[in-house]
Design an enzyme around this catalytic site. Structure first.
Site, PDB file in Angstrom:
ATOM      1  N   SER A   1      33.034  50.320  48.751  1.00 52.26           N
ATOM      2  CA  SER A   1      34.013  50.352  50.172  1.00 52.26           C
ATOM      3  C   SER A   1      33.578  48.830  50.398  1.00 52.26           C
ATOM      4  CB  SER A   1      33.003  50.882  51.305  1.00 52.26           C
ATOM      5  OG  SER A   1      33.146  52.623  50.645  1.00 52.26           O
TER       6      SER A   1
ATOM      7  N   HIS B   1      29.741  47.520  54.613  1.00 49.74           N
ATOM      8  CA  HIS B   1      30.938  47.465  54.822  1.00 49.74           C
ATOM      9  C   HIS B   1      30.961  46.005  55.829  1.00 49.74           C
ATOM     10  CE1 HIS B   1      31.279  51.990  55.264  1.00 49.74           C
ATOM     11  NE2 HIS B   1      31.792  51.332  53.887  1.00 49.74           N
TER      12      HIS B   1
END
Length: 289
Positions: free
Chosen positions: A187, A233
């Site tokens: 991610s 992230h």
């Protein structure tokens, strides 16, 4: 001593230097003279030619991010590596859903305390691990959509560099801001591609609103759902955005005049960012040691 070749200029505006080119014919062109395609970006002449080549019953490949005789091999390779690593963990754990119980997962998951003990393989290896099949499928779908277009615009080597720098950026953020976590997944690198695609749209003078909305939605999900690494992230997003900006905007800001200077400024900015992220990871490990 031979003078350096001049920087490429737009075929319609000779007074404008540019690092972009039509992905169909290869002519250098400024953002004003390029139009998004299904794969990449096309100049006005190629767009017109594509329209004239349309025949009944055989739709033309428009698009940019499409001429598409260029295959995004790096994107496909990254997906294959992620799937292969997942297969190994599932095999070791004798379970598809509980693959995190495998030895490889234990050895590679990003646990800052263990990185501080010298287990640096976790910094990169964790980016190829996934918690179960749903986690893998969601990330690989995003990688396919974003990676395909980003690679076809930037080229294979620059795309791979941005992907890896984004992965390192996510790991650096975890090392400092989520020290008690055990993080895994692609991610962080994928959020870096979100940022890179936004920069590409700005460079092509296209509206980035839809991409910004998509980033906001994904960040909201990261905050709302438990067990998602928000800092990983965000670290990847920042690193990928800066890396793409260094490639696409920094040479222009520094008024680079030659092809070599444009290339080396772009690569230098990415290398500098990679060194910075590694230094942050090292500093974080030193603090935890």
């Amino acid at each position: 001593m031979n003078p350096q070749p001049p920087a490429p200029t737009c075929y319609r505006h000779p007074d404008r230097t540019t690092g972009l080119a039509c992905t169909r014919c290869g002519r250098p062109a400024c953002p004003q003279c390029l139009q998004p395609a299904a794969v990449g970006q096309h100049c006005a002449e190629c767009v017109a030619q594509g329209r004239s080549d349309i025949r009944p019953g055989r739709p033309a490949v428009t698009g940019p991010f499409a001429t598409a005789r260029r295959t995004p091999y790096v994107t496909y390779a990254l997906i294959a590596i992620n799937v292969a690593v997942f297969a190994v963990t599932a095999s070791q754990a004798h379970s598809v859903t509980d693959n995190h119980l495998s030895q490889l997962f234990y050895d590679w998951v990003l646990a800052p305390q263990w990185v501080a003990q010298g287990q640096w393989i976790r910094v990169l290896g964790s980016g190829f691990l996934h918690y179960g099949p749903l986690h893998l499928v969601v990330n690989m779908f995003a990688l396919y959509i974003l990676g395909r277009d980003t690679e076809l615009v930037l080229g294979r080597s620059r795309f791979l560099a941005i992907y890896l720098v984004s992965l390192l950026g996510g790991s650096a953020a975890v090392m400092w801001l989520a020290t008690d976590s055990a993080t895994a997944g692609a991610s962080g690198a994928i959020y870096g591609l979100f940022g890179a695609m936004t920069v590409i749209l700005l460079r092509l003078r296209q509206s980035p609103v839809q991409m910004l909305v998509l980033i906001a939605i994904n960040l909201l999900i990261s905050v709302s759902l438990p067990g998602i690494s928000l800092w990983g992230h965000l670290g990847g997003l920042v690193a990928g955005t800066l890396a793409a900006a260094g490639i696409l905007f920094l040479p222009e800001w520094l008024r680079a005049r030659t092809r070599d200077s444009i290339r080396w400024i772009g690569w230098g900015s990415v290398a500098g960012l990679a060194v910075l992220t590694i230094a942050l990871i090292g500093a974080g490990a030193a603090v935890l040691a």
